[in-house]
Design a protein around this motif. Structure first.
Motif, PDB file in Angstrom:
ATOM      1  N   LEU A  88       0.830  -1.159  -0.060  1.00 44.96           N
ATOM      2  CA  LEU A  88      -0.034   0.105   0.033  1.00 44.96           C
ATOM      3  C   LEU A  88       1.025   1.235   0.038  1.00 44.96           C
ATOM      4  O   LEU A  88       1.777   1.305   1.012  1.00 44.96           O
ATOM      5  N   LEU A  89       0.868   2.100  -1.174  1.00 45.59           N
ATOM      6  CA  LEU A  89       1.748   3.135  -1.321  1.00 45.59           C
ATOM      7  C   LEU A  89       0.772   4.413  -1.180  1.00 45.59           C
ATOM      8  O   LEU A  89      -0.133   4.699  -1.818  1.00 45.59           O
ATOM      9  N   GLU A  90       1.384   5.507  -0.564  1.00 49.86           N
ATOM     10  CA  GLU A  90       0.895   6.821  -0.616  1.00 49.86           C
ATOM     11  C   GLU A  90       1.569   7.619  -1.488  1.00 49.86           C
ATOM     12  O   GLU A  90       2.827   8.080  -1.079  1.00 49.86           O
ATOM     13  N   LEU A  91       1.316   7.765  -2.796  1.00 49.14           N
ATOM     14  CA  LEU A  91       2.169   8.177  -3.825  1.00 49.14           C
ATOM     15  C   LEU A  91       2.165   9.936  -3.756  1.00 49.14           C
ATOM     16  O   LEU A  91       3.422  10.315  -4.023  1.00 49.14           O
ATOM     17  N   ASN A  92       1.241  10.192  -3.237  1.00 50.45           N
ATOM     18  CA  ASN A  92       1.344  11.928  -2.983  1.00 50.45           C
ATOM     19  C   ASN A  92       2.325  12.262  -1.781  1.00 50.45           C
ATOM     20  O   ASN A  92       2.874  13.305  -1.957  1.00 50.45           O
ATOM     21  N   LYS A  93       2.800  11.281  -0.985  1.00 51.39           N
ATOM     22  CA  LYS A  93       3.852  11.569  -0.029  1.00 51.39           C
ATOM     23  C   LYS A  93       5.277  11.203  -0.338  1.00 51.39           C
ATOM     24  O   LYS A  93       6.052  11.464   0.146  1.00 51.39           O
ATOM     25  N   PHE A  94       5.400  10.862  -1.708  1.00 49.93           N
ATOM     26  CA  PHE A  94       6.838  10.538  -2.259  1.00 49.93           C
ATOM     27  C   PHE A  94       7.225  11.471  -3.023  1.00 49.93           C
ATOM     28  O   PHE A  94       6.756  11.932  -3.966  1.00 49.93           O
ATOM     29  N   ALA A 152      16.305  11.573  -6.738  1.00 50.39           N
ATOM     30  CA  ALA A 152      17.235  10.551  -7.292  1.00 50.39           C
ATOM     31  C   ALA A 152      16.734   9.233  -6.807  1.00 50.39           C
ATOM     32  O   ALA A 152      16.028   9.335  -5.794  1.00 50.39           O
ATOM     33  N   VAL A 153      17.125   8.155  -7.582  1.00 50.64           N
ATOM     34  CA  VAL A 153      16.512   6.820  -7.383  1.00 50.64           C
ATOM     35  C   VAL A 153      17.807   6.044  -6.858  1.00 50.64           C
ATOM     36  O   VAL A 153      18.947   6.019  -7.607  1.00 50.64           O
ATOM     37  N   HIS A 154      17.492   5.412  -5.775  1.00 52.14           N
ATOM     38  CA  HIS A 154      18.877   4.630  -5.060  1.00 52.14           C
ATOM     39  C   HIS A 154      18.030   3.086  -4.993  1.00 52.14           C
ATOM     40  O   HIS A 154      18.936   2.022  -4.883  1.00 52.14           O
ATOM     41  N   THR A 155      16.882   2.947  -4.837  1.00 53.47           N
ATOM     42  CA  THR A 155      16.630   1.558  -4.652  1.00 53.47           C
ATOM     43  C   THR A 155      15.603   1.260  -5.625  1.00 53.47           C
ATOM     44  O   THR A 155      14.916   2.049  -6.408  1.00 53.47           O
ATOM     45  N   GLU A 156      15.094  -0.141  -5.713  1.00 47.00           N
ATOM     46  CA  GLU A 156      14.030  -0.434  -6.932  1.00 47.00           C
ATOM     47  C   GLU A 156      12.577   0.012  -6.321  1.00 47.00           C
ATOM     48  O   GLU A 156      11.979   0.221  -7.027  1.00 47.00           O
ATOM     49  N   GLN A 157      12.412   0.162  -4.818  1.00 44.48           N
ATOM     50  CA  GLN A 157      11.148   0.543  -4.549  1.00 44.48           C
ATOM     51  C   GLN A 157      11.116   1.954  -4.952  1.00 44.48           C
ATOM     52  O   GLN A 157      10.004   2.457  -5.435  1.00 44.48           O
ATOM     53  N   GLU A 158      12.166   2.793  -4.873  1.00 42.28           N
ATOM     54  CA  GLU A 158      12.107   4.068  -5.305  1.00 42.28           C
ATOM     55  C   GLU A 158      11.796   4.413  -6.731  1.00 42.28           C
ATOM     56  O   GLU A 158      10.982   5.183  -7.320  1.00 42.28           O
TER      57      GLU A 158
END
Length: 163
Positions: free
Chosen positions: A17-23, A27-33
């Motif tokens: 469950l992701l809250e996209l508006n809080k992300f 820069a991208v460092h992980t696969e999740q990011e």
């Protein structure tokens, strides 16, 4: 993720469950990011000029899937727009036909009214002509009566004249 007995539900994957508006990450460092950034910025990405964080097989496949969905969505909207256009055209044609029919009915009514006026005028003229003929006949009859009276009067004078 495990069930109530402790067994794994999935060997690979999970439910997130992701809250996209809080992300918010530059820069991208992980696969999740990477996935979070794709979910937040994917629709604004140019498939022909992907940023470096999108250069993985999974991201190319995700972009391809997103493009297919977008194409289907565009095709659907184009189809809906075409259907709306056709409905509007049919509605306009039906309205024009109704106007044409109404105009034709008004034209026929005007022609009938004009014919009725002409018939009434002809009837009036005929009645006036008959009245004129009756008046002329009456005047002729009165003139004839006057002539006959005058003739009788002249004849009465002649009879009263001594021979």
């Amino acid at each position: 993720m495990r069930d109530s007995t402790g067994r794994l539900l999935l060997d690979h994957g999970g439910i997130w469950l992701l809250e996209l508006n809080k992300f918010h990450a530059d820069a991208v460092h992980t696969e999740q990011e990477r996935w979070l950034k794709f979910f937040t910025e994917g629709e604004r990405l140019d498939p022909d000029a992907l940023p470096t964080w999108m250069h993985t097989d999974e991201m190319r496949q995700a972009m391809s899937t997103l493009k297919a969905f977008s194409d289907k969505d565009r095709a659907y909207h184009a189809y809906q727009a075409r259907q709306n256009y056709l409905r509007e055209q049919r509605s306009i044609q039906r309205h024009l036909q109704e106007l044409k029919t109404e105009t034709e009915q008004q034209r026929i009514a005007l022609e009938q009214a004009q014919a009725e006026r002409e018939r009434a005028q002809a009837e009036k003229e005929r009645a006036q002509a008959e009245t004129e003929q009756e008046r002329a006949a009456k005047e002729a009859a009165l003139a004839e009566i006057a002539r006959l009276k005058a003739q009788l009067h002249d004849q009465g004078r002649m009879d009263s004249m001594p021979d």
